[in-house]
Design an enzyme around this catalytic site. Sequence first.
Site, PDB file in Angstrom:
ATOM      1  N   ARG A 261     -44.352 -88.286  13.447  1.00 52.43           N
ATOM      2  CA  ARG A 261     -43.093 -88.118  12.722  1.00 52.43           C
ATOM      3  C   ARG A 261     -43.295 -88.822  11.382  1.00 52.43           C
ATOM      4  NH1 ARG A 261     -39.058 -91.744  10.355  1.00 52.43           N
ATOM      5  NH2 ARG A 261     -37.020 -90.759  10.514  1.00 52.43           N
ATOM      6  N   ASP A 263     -42.092 -90.371   8.111  1.00 56.17           N
ATOM      7  CA  ASP A 263     -40.869 -90.984   7.606  1.00 56.17           C
ATOM      8  C   ASP A 263     -40.577 -90.546   6.160  1.00 56.17           C
ATOM      9  OD1 ASP A 263     -38.709 -93.047   7.762  1.00 56.17           O
ATOM     10  OD2 ASP A 263     -39.895 -93.967   6.156  1.00 56.17           O
ATOM     11  N   HIS A 266     -39.394 -87.060   1.478  1.00 57.85           N
ATOM     12  CA  HIS A 266     -38.888 -86.839   0.122  1.00 57.85           C
ATOM     13  C   HIS A 266     -39.278 -87.985  -0.811  1.00 57.85           C
ATOM     14  CE1 HIS A 266     -35.747 -88.623   2.723  1.00 57.85           C
ATOM     15  NE2 HIS A 266     -35.618 -89.469   1.721  1.00 57.85           N
ATOM     16  N   GLU A 300     -39.336 -86.171   8.336  1.00 56.22           N
ATOM     17  CA  GLU A 300     -37.958 -86.571   8.065  1.00 56.22           C
ATOM     18  C   GLU A 300     -37.723 -86.327   6.581  1.00 56.22           C
ATOM     19  OE1 GLU A 300     -34.903 -90.352   7.780  1.00 56.22           O
ATOM     20  OE2 GLU A 300     -37.042 -90.601   7.445  1.00 56.22           O
ATOM     21  N   HIS A 328     -26.536 -83.640  12.816  1.00 59.33           N
ATOM     22  CA  HIS A 328     -25.973 -84.943  13.213  1.00 59.33           C
ATOM     23  C   HIS A 328     -24.642 -85.191  12.501  1.00 59.33           C
ATOM     24  CE1 HIS A 328     -25.107 -89.189  12.453  1.00 59.33           C
ATOM     25  NE2 HIS A 328     -25.510 -89.374  13.700  1.00 59.33           N
ATOM     26  N   HIS A 329     -24.618 -84.975  11.186  1.00 62.07           N
ATOM     27  CA  HIS A 329     -23.422 -85.300  10.407  1.00 62.07           C
ATOM     28  C   HIS A 329     -22.239 -84.406  10.797  1.00 62.07           C
ATOM     29  CE1 HIS A 329     -26.222 -87.763   8.450  1.00 62.07           C
ATOM     30  NE2 HIS A 329     -26.353 -87.159   7.279  1.00 62.07           N
TER      31      HIS A 329
END
Length: 613
Positions: A261, A263, A266, A300, A328-329
């Site tokens: 994964r 992190d 961006h 991510e 999620h949001h």
Amino acid sequence: MGIIRTIGSEFTEGKGTSFTVWAPEATEVEVIIKSPTQNTLSLQREAFGYWTGASEEVESGATYMYRLNGETERPDPASQFQPTTVHEASAVVDHTKFKWEEKDWKGLPLEKYIIYELHVGTFSEEGTFAGIEKKLPELKELGITAIELMPISQFPGERNWGYDGVYPFAAQNSYGGPEGLKSLVNACHKEGIAVVLDVVYNHMGPEGNYLNDYGPYFTSKYNTPWGAALNFDDAHSDHVRNFFIQNALMWLRDFHIDALRLDAVHAILDMGSKHFLQELQEHINQLGEQTGREYLLIAESDMNNVRLLNPIEQGGYGLAAQWMDDYHHAVHTLVTGEREGYYEDYGEPEHLVKTLEHGFIYNGIYSEHRKKTLGTDATQNPAKQFVVCAQNHDQVGNRMLGERLTQLVSFEKLKLVAGLVLLSPYTPMLFMGEEYGEQNPFLYFVSHTDKELAELVRKGRREEFSAFAWKGEAPDPQAEETFQKSKLQHSYHQNEQQRQLRDFYKALIQLRKTAPAFSKLEKQNLTASFDQTTQVLHLTHTGQQPFVHCMFNFSDKAQQISVPQEAGNKWEVLLNSSDVQWGGQSNRSAAAESGTNSFLLQPESLLTLQSKN
């Protein structure tokens, strides 16, 4: 692909140890062997500023440092083990001595992943890799197919989320070091569980970070929230890219990790002709061809950009999946009513419908919070490419008081939320303790030895919460009490309601694994709608007969709902979250009126139906 060469120390039985370090600005580099006997080895300069040498006398376990220009002693930037601290000697690791017992483990396809994110230090009483091993049977029994470890690269002290790591190649000593990690991965694979490792390629922690002493690992071209950016596209960047590519290959090859994964990609700032992420994926593909295994890279990102996922031949980077914050949001704002900070962009039922059917909510539309247009259209991307959750380390731990949903919503809503994650078409992820409603918070904690740095962290945390209407005082990240409060209690053995919630999660996971309608989880095989009058979300999976229809009652009142017959079929109840066996007040059959397609949804409940002839 760019320059590629191994770095660090490499032990070979009968041949001793070779050393390679990149230090392009150094005029002299030596290896200072600290133990078991003291010795000095001069390295030879090679092309591009790599320094190499070997000694037949240096065995596995020996500790060493590099001496630059005859004066500055530093640990190895590619150290594979730091036995004491981030400031002291590195140790030579032998990757051949561990006896793997995985048999024919080839990994799992992404569509089979049901991820369980955990933090090594707080998941078990021991706070170690071995502590996780002991609890693997419980995770397997729950139905988990992959665990995701928060970063385990060596950080200062013994308490840290892991994003302050300064030795990306070294498994944290207080967790059990490299041998402990291999033992855990081996045990997971024997249980049929894949291992995802969270790695940080966008910044380095401050304490114990000596990369600048070796060379231009950082660039002043960009700034990140954590300071100077790592150098992925400036002068000498080939060798910085090589450093992180070698790191990824090591975790997959030598530790048998299944997926990484990545992190905050961006913040991997690269304007070069081939983005670092694409080059990394190409090397991962090559390793997979060599080993006969498929390795996954999961990003991510907060940019909602399908370029990360699209095939390389179509101009993308070819990554396997990415976290989807929009989901999620959308869920969080609907169940909690919170609309502060970045949540101001969410909170309407149509947001949830849109993310279920299309993936990104912000898919080229204006974001009020960011004051700009955001995102790309993800409708055509396979559902499995998006990892969704209702809780994770960021969304819980970056709250001022670290509250889980357990503290924010009712017990009935916890079950509703579980269904939204596990019955979605996307790759589901749970956050440790979520499955039974853990009461302890997950707070932000560090154990810096630099007092000035610790104070800066305290100040930074206080300022971070200014956009949210959270009351109270932020716990001290440096205090051991903050860390201890964040440990899981695993209290479902003694708490009946927690046991019922965990059993409900187990039933949902089993349903996801076995119902024919879930065998082809694609957005195209799904319809979603929200009834504003009843506050009920309808979700139908039509991948294969018999179809599954899910109803989520977001209101605090019971709702009588008639479900249209599907091609002449009637519906039977598969799962009712308000059933007494899950800690509710009704039973499964009470939801259905005999001989009709009318169903009673209890307040804040989930009802799952299956079509029948």
